[in-house]
Design an enzyme around this catalytic site. Structure first.
Site, PDB file in Angstrom:
ATOM      1  N   SER D  69      83.586  -5.836  20.460  1.00  0.00           N
ATOM      2  CA  SER D  69      83.838  -5.329  19.095  1.00  0.00           C
ATOM      3  C   SER D  69      82.727  -5.636  18.116  1.00  0.00           C
ATOM      4  O   SER D  69      82.711  -5.072  17.013  1.00  0.00           O
ATOM      5  CB  SER D  69      85.140  -5.902  18.551  1.00  0.00           C
ATOM      6  OG  SER D  69      86.228  -5.390  19.262  1.00  0.00           O
ATOM      7  N   LYS D  72      80.964  -2.711  16.777  1.00  0.00           N
ATOM      8  CA  LYS D  72      81.521  -1.880  15.702  1.00  0.00           C
ATOM      9  C   LYS D  72      80.706  -1.979  14.412  1.00  0.00           C
ATOM     10  O   LYS D  72      80.716  -1.056  13.601  1.00  0.00           O
ATOM     11  CB  LYS D  72      82.972  -2.291  15.436  1.00  0.00           C
ATOM     12  CG  LYS D  72      83.891  -2.032  16.623  1.00  0.00           C
ATOM     13  CD  LYS D  72      85.275  -2.680  16.445  1.00  0.00           C
ATOM     14  CE  LYS D  72      86.142  -2.435  17.668  1.00  0.00           C
ATOM     15  NZ  LYS D  72      87.423  -3.188  17.613  1.00  0.00           N
ATOM     16  N   TYR D 196      82.865   5.221  23.153  1.00  0.00           N
ATOM     17  CA  TYR D 196      83.394   3.955  22.624  1.00  0.00           C
ATOM     18  C   TYR D 196      83.354   2.838  23.679  1.00  0.00           C
ATOM     19  O   TYR D 196      82.881   1.732  23.430  1.00  0.00           O
ATOM     20  CB  TYR D 196      84.829   4.175  22.124  1.00  0.00           C
ATOM     21  CG  TYR D 196      85.530   2.930  21.675  1.00  0.00           C
ATOM     22  CD1 TYR D 196      85.238   2.354  20.439  1.00  0.00           C
ATOM     23  CD2 TYR D 196      86.485   2.305  22.478  1.00  0.00           C
ATOM     24  CE1 TYR D 196      85.887   1.195  20.017  1.00  0.00           C
ATOM     25  CE2 TYR D 196      87.131   1.160  22.058  1.00  0.00           C
ATOM     26  CZ  TYR D 196      86.829   0.606  20.832  1.00  0.00           C
ATOM     27  OH  TYR D 196      87.463  -0.538  20.427  1.00  0.00           O
ATOM     28  N   TYR D 248      89.989  -9.429  12.758  1.00  0.00           N
ATOM     29  CA  TYR D 248      91.347  -8.948  12.969  1.00  0.00           C
ATOM     30  C   TYR D 248      92.299  -9.712  12.055  1.00  0.00           C
ATOM     31  O   TYR D 248      91.994  -9.898  10.881  1.00  0.00           O
ATOM     32  CB  TYR D 248      91.757  -9.116  14.442  1.00  0.00           C
ATOM     33  CG  TYR D 248      90.753  -8.534  15.386  1.00  0.00           C
ATOM     34  CD1 TYR D 248      90.399  -7.181  15.320  1.00  0.00           C
ATOM     35  CD2 TYR D 248      90.126  -9.323  16.346  1.00  0.00           C
ATOM     36  CE1 TYR D 248      89.471  -6.637  16.195  1.00  0.00           C
ATOM     37  CE2 TYR D 248      89.200  -8.786  17.218  1.00  0.00           C
ATOM     38  CZ  TYR D 248      88.881  -7.438  17.133  1.00  0.00           C
ATOM     39  OH  TYR D 248      87.974  -6.909  17.996  1.00  0.00           O
ATOM     40  N   VAL D 266      85.809  -9.609  21.785  1.00  0.00           N
ATOM     41  CA  VAL D 266      86.668 -10.248  22.780  1.00  0.00           C
ATOM     42  C   VAL D 266      85.848 -10.865  23.920  1.00  0.00           C
ATOM     43  O   VAL D 266      86.373 -11.618  24.744  1.00  0.00           O
ATOM     44  CB  VAL D 266      87.719  -9.225  23.273  1.00  0.00           C
ATOM     45  CG1 VAL D 266      87.132  -8.306  24.317  1.00  0.00           C
ATOM     46  CG2 VAL D 266      88.964  -9.911  23.784  1.00  0.00           C
TER      47      VAL D 266
END
Lengths: 315, 315, 315, 315
Positions: D69, D72, D196, D248, D266
């Protein structure tokens, strides 16, 4: 015309009471107030008021217990009688998919409870009754109505239970004030709750409960050809609501297993209705994880199977 | 023993069809695929298959329409017949309190759909059927089963509808993959969806639908004394699920107004069941805001009132 | 060591006040109590307390307004000073993703508010303060603390606002009782709310607000080398909470546009902090749809851009 | 002008790496794909790229890990560079208050993800990039952009990771299709997901990560006076999003403890930014219960405290 009970109904009722007496896994007695926590878990009672006027019962049939949410059936009938469809402006008719005291749904639907049998819905119904009466009068009306339905003037409120509910009912205070903030409840929240806590504290035996539910079994009358309590249409509508919403988030399962309209209370009581056949009171204080009486649910499943009374059967 | 239909049933059915023909507010035809969007909104059909073997019908009784979610009743019956209670490990039996295609509940309950009649639940049921069959065989089984129930080998899948569903069914793809991530769906999501989209694309007339639903009205048999399709118990259980969950988030209202187990589809069809009396197919393509046929709901309300068939009535 | 303000700060402040005076789209003044509804929407004030001890201000800089939720910053600082990390047992530190008065999150997380800046969280913080003081003393403490921070003994509570809040604050009553049912609030809900409604009713001007926020800009001191109010670490932690949670469900957007820790109130005030540089009070009564002052948000965005004070800039 | 690093930065970095090596409670390595499950949990690396062009590092500083992530951040920067504010039509800027892969919020807000750093938001951003490029080209662009930012052409995608993600990523398939059903994702869900999954499978060392993050620390340039990657304003905006949404449902806690914008993955990596001072790469594969690297979070908390780099401090 109503169908007479099977001739072996007394045997079935006695058998079921014996089977329940032998059960060891009896659920857990509600303990949020001392008056409920102190009830002995080994009790069980079953009473069936039939179309031909009999009352067939077995077990602890005369012991009064706190009817709690079963009272919501009677206050709804009273409110519908007084205010008709205006009641449905405050409260919906759909199962909630949430626990009995959930506030989530209220926020998502602008304070309007999904149905009259979750706590929020019953508080809104009580508020509707209070639009016409002062709190004391309202309680008097509710009690008179239940005594009339049961044909029994001994039915009374347990004041110790009402007091305890008031002292610990923070969540219900939250629900009432939340609905008040949306204008769904229009009265003073503490007055509405005063009446609500008191009608939940009515004590009845399974015999009295079975008698009080006859109007739902007989199209609004106290017997197939008896006095009228509500219109036939209203009785059917209340039955429909009991079937879809009467056991909180276990309503679908109760319909699946038992197949009868019913309403449970956290005191362990269940009122079930076999339209045309009988009104049934059942009680055992231990609850399952959803908050419905474990043995009363089981007993009603067996009664429905052995009598063939499921509303979903061809008969 | 099943009760014979009122002698004036043909008159009632004809009257209702005439009344519905005169309605101007007919709801809105589903338009998410061209095959549904193109259906003429002025159509209405009603067919009643009674205990004495009659089929009483009025309106557009022979026009095939896309049964869509009504198919979920048949796939559930098939899955329960094959896998018994193991089906309930994947899917619950409670009303959802959410729209038909909601994914919120799935996340809150670890991917297990609340009941077999919301989209997610029906996809999980289809997956259960696929644990035993290849996709093509599964579809063959489903179609054979429905033809057997209806006694009509002309019932078929509309391939154009199935194709369109597949092209636009992103939300169902989401549901299937979401359940797959929790292990509730165990097969390949695209294969499961292939079968699901096809069984939703089955086309039937109200006559065929009324015939196909007889097993639910007659305790699992195709007629009161006819061939057995499922056990009496299973028929009653499916009726219970239809009553509590058959109309999405309008299930409570349908029970309140109509008082019969029923299952609606976005094509405008509703299958309703009067246990012991009749199986009813009704269709009109315009939908109300919740996604159930507006005129079919209204027609069934009138039919239940005029026949006294509500399961909540004393009769 | 703190960085001195840009020499053109007075010009920037004056310019922004002039720009805001010319704005026509000023949002909507809160109208849930008459005392807020009556505030003239054409007002705007901006005051900047800098590291070198200046107070640069423009517009309606001396008009007291109801600080409402801005008070939550001061009660949090007070509670952390008294109870340290024990406060975090009652309340979390995460943005809520919900409106300021949402109760949904509380039910999903067993009554523990997500952060101290939503209503529920601030009520829980007030309850923590009350574990040590009687209601009247607690209010005295809060007021003394704010006067000390601002160096201004004229700051006072508007009793009419407090009274009105009490009469209409059903939703906050719901929140307090709901948390009480989970044991997160431990005191009497009505006493906790009494103190909460009163500290929300404190009235301050933007000058007073800018002064009162200096401890957050200067690592816990009233000036870069001044008296200590809280530890440096606590000041930073409160800034972090203001940045992530200070504008309800518009916190992310405020961080994105302005880049400074801030806390808004429904009275139209915002306290913003430029660590090492300045404490900023800004006020205009009209609110945007999320409930934050429309013009104060816009003015702070311009101030941050023209001074380069964003905490996310390389400087 | 950027502030030079404390002279004792090398000592601090070495100390922290030693402390982390001694930690025994290292969290749990992600195990949903074999490529992540097989990573040795005893690894830790920390690298700091400072304003004066140094790269100070300790521990496993050259081991490539799956950035997941963290990618991103780079795809958001690329999409904003190409499409500007149009990106914000698809995705919000608010913390979600939900786990990283929640679908609940999507349903409540008509398919629009709350921010670009939850899975749904990053998929929507990838879809935006794909509106201009074919999948292969898009991946090439993303990789080229990251190599440019880091000044390192050895950065590459781990194809085994990408393949595994594709085989097990049912939940992401659900998210993409769900957004497609609302028209938020406009491309083919499987193509969007292909890109992705691949950009999440980029492998980098903490050295490479620290280098790649410099543009966020230095107002959009690769060094205080270096080449421009994005505008100063955009760099600040991305920092704001990292601070409010980068971890998150642990974003508030990270801001509270560390006080720096950051983005976790992660795979155990975290990119953190001290505006004006440094870009920091940190990695340790064990995760805490929320899904952020346990030791990398702890190390960054100590680094921020010992350097005083918190954006909420007066300096």
């Amino acid at each position: 015309m109503a169908i007479p009970p099977a001739p072996d109904l007394p045997r079935i009722v006695t058998e079921i009471a014996a089977e329940m007496a032998a059960e060891t896994d009896r659920g857990v007695v509600a303990d949020y107030i001392p008056q409920l926590a102190g009830v002995r878990p080994d009790q069980f009672g079953l009473a069936v008021a039939t179309a031909d006027g009999q009352l067939i019962a077995a077990g602890d049939t005369g012991v009064p217990f706190s009817i709690q949410s079963v009272s919501k059936v009677f206050t709804l009938a009273l409110a519908l009688g007084r205010h008709g469809n205006a009641v449905w402006e405050r409260v919906g008719r759909e199962p909630s998919g949430d626990p009995f005291n959930s506030i989530v749904q209220l926020e998502h639907e602008r304070g309007r409870p999904r149905n009259p049998f979750i706590n929020a819905g019953a508080i809104a119904v009580t508020d509707a009754i209070l639009s016409q009466y002062a709190p004391k009068e309202a309680l008097g009306e509710i009690l008179r109505f239940i005594r009339f339905l049961a044909g029994d003037d001994d039915i009374a409120i347990d004041p110790a239970v009402a007091r305890s509910e008031k002292q610990t009912g923070f969540r219900n205070v939250a629900l009432a004030n939340f609905m008040r903030s949306y204008g769904i409840v229009t009265g003073q929240p503490d007055k509405v709750l005063g009446v609500y806590f008191h009608h939940c504290a009515i004590a009845m035996s399974v015999r009295q409960l079975a008698m009080a539910g006859r109007f739902l079994a007989f199209d609004g009358r106290l017997a197939p050809d008896g006095r009228r309590a509500v219109s036939a249409r209203m009785a059917r509508q209340i039955n429909a609501l009991m079937l879809t919403c009467g056991h909180y988030d276990g309503s679908g399962d109760f319909a699946f297993r038992v197949g009868l309209p019913g309403k449970s209370g956290v005191g362990g009581g269940i009122l079930a209705v076999a339209p045309g056949r009988a009104s049934i009171g059942c009680w055992s204080p231990g609850l399952n994880t959803i908050g419905n009486s474990q043995l009363a649910s089981r007993a009603l499943e067996r009664l429905a199977r052995r009598t063939g009374w499921s509303v979903f059967a061809a008969r």
